[in-house]
Design a protein around this motif. Structure first.
Motif, PDB file in Angstrom:
ATOM      1  N   UNK A  98       0.651  -1.340   0.164  1.00  0.00           N
ATOM      2  CA  UNK A  98       0.126   0.310  -0.126  1.00  0.00           C
ATOM      3  C   UNK A  98       0.469   0.998  -0.125  1.00  0.00           C
ATOM      4  N   UNK A  99       2.377   1.125  -0.112  1.00  0.00           N
ATOM      5  CA  UNK A  99       3.046   1.896   0.293  1.00  0.00           C
ATOM      6  C   UNK A  99       2.673   3.207  -1.570  1.00  0.00           C
ATOM      7  N   UNK A 100       3.019   4.177  -1.416  1.00  0.00           N
ATOM      8  CA  UNK A 100       2.726   5.203  -2.569  1.00  0.00           C
ATOM      9  C   UNK A 100       4.392   5.110  -3.695  1.00  0.00           C
ATOM     10  N   UNK A 101       4.477   5.044  -4.853  1.00  0.00           N
ATOM     11  CA  UNK A 101       5.415   4.515  -5.503  1.00  0.00           C
ATOM     12  C   UNK A 101       6.813   5.146  -4.748  1.00  0.00           C
ATOM     13  N   UNK A 102       6.548   6.478  -5.100  1.00  0.00           N
ATOM     14  CA  UNK A 102       7.630   7.352  -4.493  1.00  0.00           C
ATOM     15  C   UNK A 102       8.410   7.288  -3.213  1.00  0.00           C
ATOM     16  N   UNK A 103       7.230   6.821  -2.676  1.00  0.00           N
ATOM     17  CA  UNK A 103       7.740   6.456  -1.290  1.00  0.00           C
ATOM     18  C   UNK A 103       8.494   4.991  -1.305  1.00  0.00           C
ATOM     19  N   UNK A 104       8.056   4.444  -2.050  1.00  0.00           N
ATOM     20  CA  UNK A 104       9.281   3.432  -2.669  1.00  0.00           C
ATOM     21  C   UNK A 104      10.387   3.335  -2.725  1.00  0.00           C
ATOM     22  N   UNK A 105      10.280   4.681  -3.511  1.00  0.00           N
ATOM     23  CA  UNK A 105      11.881   4.795  -4.839  1.00  0.00           C
ATOM     24  C   UNK A 105      13.004   5.113  -3.303  1.00  0.00           C
ATOM     25  N   UNK A 106      11.835   5.918  -2.641  1.00  0.00           N
ATOM     26  CA  UNK A 106      12.886   6.866  -1.501  1.00  0.00           C
ATOM     27  C   UNK A 106      13.629   5.493  -0.841  1.00  0.00           C
ATOM     28  N   UNK A 107      12.939   4.578  -0.384  1.00  0.00           N
ATOM     29  CA  UNK A 107      13.469   3.216   0.964  1.00  0.00           C
ATOM     30  C   UNK A 107      14.456   2.718  -0.611  1.00  0.00           C
ATOM     31  N   UNK A 108      14.727   2.725  -1.528  1.00  0.00           N
ATOM     32  CA  UNK A 108      14.996   2.042  -2.666  1.00  0.00           C
ATOM     33  C   UNK A 108      16.684   2.206  -2.479  1.00  0.00           C
ATOM     34  N   UNK A 109      16.830   4.164  -2.460  1.00  0.00           N
ATOM     35  CA  UNK A 109      17.990   4.367  -2.516  1.00  0.00           C
ATOM     36  C   UNK A 109      18.605   3.683  -0.758  1.00  0.00           C
ATOM     37  N   UNK A 110      18.250   4.273  -0.147  1.00  0.00           N
ATOM     38  CA  UNK A 110      18.591   3.453   0.685  1.00  0.00           C
ATOM     39  C   UNK A 110      19.314   2.236   0.859  1.00  0.00           C
ATOM     40  N   UNK A 111      18.551   0.992   0.440  1.00  0.00           N
ATOM     41  CA  UNK A 111      18.629  -0.262  -0.344  1.00  0.00           C
ATOM     42  C   UNK A 111      20.057  -0.097  -0.859  1.00  0.00           C
ATOM     43  N   UNK A 112      19.998   0.750  -1.823  1.00  0.00           N
ATOM     44  CA  UNK A 112      20.828   0.969  -2.587  1.00  0.00           C
ATOM     45  C   UNK A 112      22.480   1.105  -1.598  1.00  0.00           C
ATOM     46  N   UNK A 136      16.913  22.710  -1.627  1.00  0.00           N
ATOM     47  CA  UNK A 136      15.846  22.571  -2.803  1.00  0.00           C
ATOM     48  C   UNK A 136      14.454  23.072  -1.997  1.00  0.00           C
ATOM     49  N   UNK A 137      14.671  23.671  -0.623  1.00  0.00           N
ATOM     50  CA  UNK A 137      13.934  23.704   0.078  1.00  0.00           C
ATOM     51  C   UNK A 137      13.144  22.152   0.263  1.00  0.00           C
ATOM     52  N   UNK A 138      13.736  21.340   0.657  1.00  0.00           N
ATOM     53  CA  UNK A 138      12.847  20.061   0.893  1.00  0.00           C
ATOM     54  C   UNK A 138      11.326  19.572  -0.088  1.00  0.00           C
ATOM     55  N   UNK A 139      11.657  19.904  -1.549  1.00  0.00           N
ATOM     56  CA  UNK A 139      11.129  19.825  -2.650  1.00  0.00           C
ATOM     57  C   UNK A 139      11.162  18.294  -3.071  1.00  0.00           C
ATOM     58  N   UNK A 140      12.604  18.178  -3.090  1.00  0.00           N
ATOM     59  CA  UNK A 140      12.963  16.417  -3.320  1.00  0.00           C
ATOM     60  C   UNK A 140      12.739  15.969  -1.956  1.00  0.00           C
ATOM     61  N   UNK A 141      12.388  14.014  -2.081  1.00  0.00           N
ATOM     62  CA  UNK A 141      12.018  13.168  -1.127  1.00  0.00           C
ATOM     63  C   UNK A 141      13.466  12.736  -0.766  1.00  0.00           C
ATOM     64  N   UNK A 142      13.751  12.172   0.376  1.00  0.00           N
ATOM     65  CA  UNK A 142      15.144  12.010   1.306  1.00  0.00           C
ATOM     66  C   UNK A 142      16.158  11.993   0.330  1.00  0.00           C
ATOM     67  N   UNK A 143      15.234   9.980  -0.346  1.00  0.00           N
ATOM     68  CA  UNK A 143      15.849   9.279  -1.203  1.00  0.00           C
ATOM     69  C   UNK A 143      16.188  10.130  -2.085  1.00  0.00           C
ATOM     70  N   UNK A 144      15.653  10.838  -2.999  1.00  0.00           N
ATOM     71  CA  UNK A 144      16.318  11.660  -4.246  1.00  0.00           C
ATOM     72  C   UNK A 144      17.352  12.300  -4.107  1.00  0.00           C
ATOM     73  N   UNK A 145      17.380  13.282  -3.111  1.00  0.00           N
ATOM     74  CA  UNK A 145      18.225  13.764  -1.858  1.00  0.00           C
ATOM     75  C   UNK A 145      19.546  13.068  -1.973  1.00  0.00           C
TER      76      UNK A 145
END
Ligand code: GLY
Length: 347
Positions: free
Chosen positions: A172-186, A250-259
């Protein structure tokens, strides 16, 4: 089920299994044998799972209630912190009662810090519902709220009594949130493990449970040696110093994972230019970041970014600890003076 014991000052287990959420009540009962429980959640996660959890806990002998935050970074404020403390006090929670954090990193950090402070410390359980919280923030006892001056500036190291990870909750996690977590997995693959990184290169979603457990084991390996973040735990900050600067710029416009993903790319680019890292490792990292939808425009003014890194809370005196990947799965930390750090960014 994977049972990962975290041997720190107050040891606890992280349990990882698909479908585990349906057994949360009995698992917590095995640890606490009743009492009051405050389930802390946010409006999105709460709608889906909080009542289910409350019913499980009440039917096994707890007296559970729900505290819901609005979600988002503003929930990690001193105002919300005080509100949750007051709610525990109004409901006469005592030292034998329990807080359960049901949500992502924000809920986990807020609940953990409240648990560390209420009556000088009550037990809390982490039930992470985002990928980022499953692989990183729910394990290791870092708890915090934000101050006006910056993120996570008030907090404590305070370990939970257990962490229950059910990868099925990610459906049920939104796709953007999932990618954000993938940054930490990477990050875990790049810093600690070529074999984990290869799984990510192959994009095998079917082995997600194993990937999550692997990340937690890597976190265990550093947290057990360096619970209070003075040494090897800092390897978990790969991409984060620059990533935090990007978030601020970027004033927190990017997700933590993107940053963080951009931070990993930028630092690795410099590491290649300065002869620390191989071009092959850089190209593998770029590809995996791109395949996970985390490769964005990188037109940042380096001097502005560097200015923000000087204010990073992890800076110690005139030194910054920089994490550099040399090969995929092999990393080092280097303590750089501010002058050396500036030099690192010059051709
Ligand atoms: N999230 C980094 C750490 O726990 O140290």
């Amino acid at each position: 089920m994977e049972k990962i014991k975290i041997n720190v000052s107050k040891p606890y287990e992280v349990l990882v299994e698909n479908g585990l959420f349906s057994r949360t009540g009995e698992i917590i009962f095995g640890l606490k044998k009743g009492g009051k429980v405050m389930i802390v959640t946010d409006i999105n996660v709460g709608k889906l799972y909080a009542n289910k959890l409350k019913n499980q806990l009440n039917s096994i002998g707890f007296s559970a209630q729900i505290f819901t935050t609005n979600g988002g970074e503003q929930s990690k404020s001193t105002t919300e912190f005080a509100k949750l403390l007051e709610t525990l006090a109004e409901n006469e929670f005592t030292r034998t009662d329990t807080v359960v954090a049901l949500g992502g990193g924000i809920v986990g950090d807020l609940s953990g810090f409240v648990s560390a402070c209420y009556l000088r410390g009550i037990d809390y359980v982490q039930i992470p519902t985002s990928l980022l919280a499953m692989v990183d923030s729910s394990v290791g006892g870092k708890t915090a709220v934000n101050l006006t001056a910056g993120k996570n500036l008030a907090g404590a190291f305070y370990q939970p009594i257990c962490v229950l990870v059910d990868p099925e909750l990610l459906s049920t996690l939104p796709k953007k949130e999932y990618s954000c977590g993938m940054a930490e997995v990477i990050k875990y693959g790049a810093v600690f493990s070529n074999s984990l990184f290869k799984i990510l290169e192959n994009g095998e979603r079917a082995v997600l449970e194993k990937v999550i457990a692997d990340c937690i084991k890597h976190k265990k390996s550093v947290v057990e040696i360096d619970e209070f973040d003075n040494g090897c735990r800092q390897k978990l900050n790969f991409g984060h110093t620059i990533g935090h600067a990007i978030e601020k710029l970027t004033d927190y416009k990017l997700t933590h994972g993107q940053a963080v993903a951009l931070g990993m790319l930028l630092i690795t680019d410099r590491a290649v230019k300065k002869g620390y890292c191989t071009e092959e490792a850089q190209s593998r990292l770029n590809k995996v970041i791109k395949n996970n939808g985390l490769l964005l425009e990188q037109n940042f003014d380096i001097n502005s970014l560097l200015k923000y890194t000087f204010n990073d809370k992890k800076r110690k005196g005139d030194f910054i600890t920089v994490v550099i990947v040399k090969e995929i799965g092999e990393s080092i930390t280097e303590k750089m003076s501010i002058e050396k750090w500036q030099e690192f960014w010059k051709d």
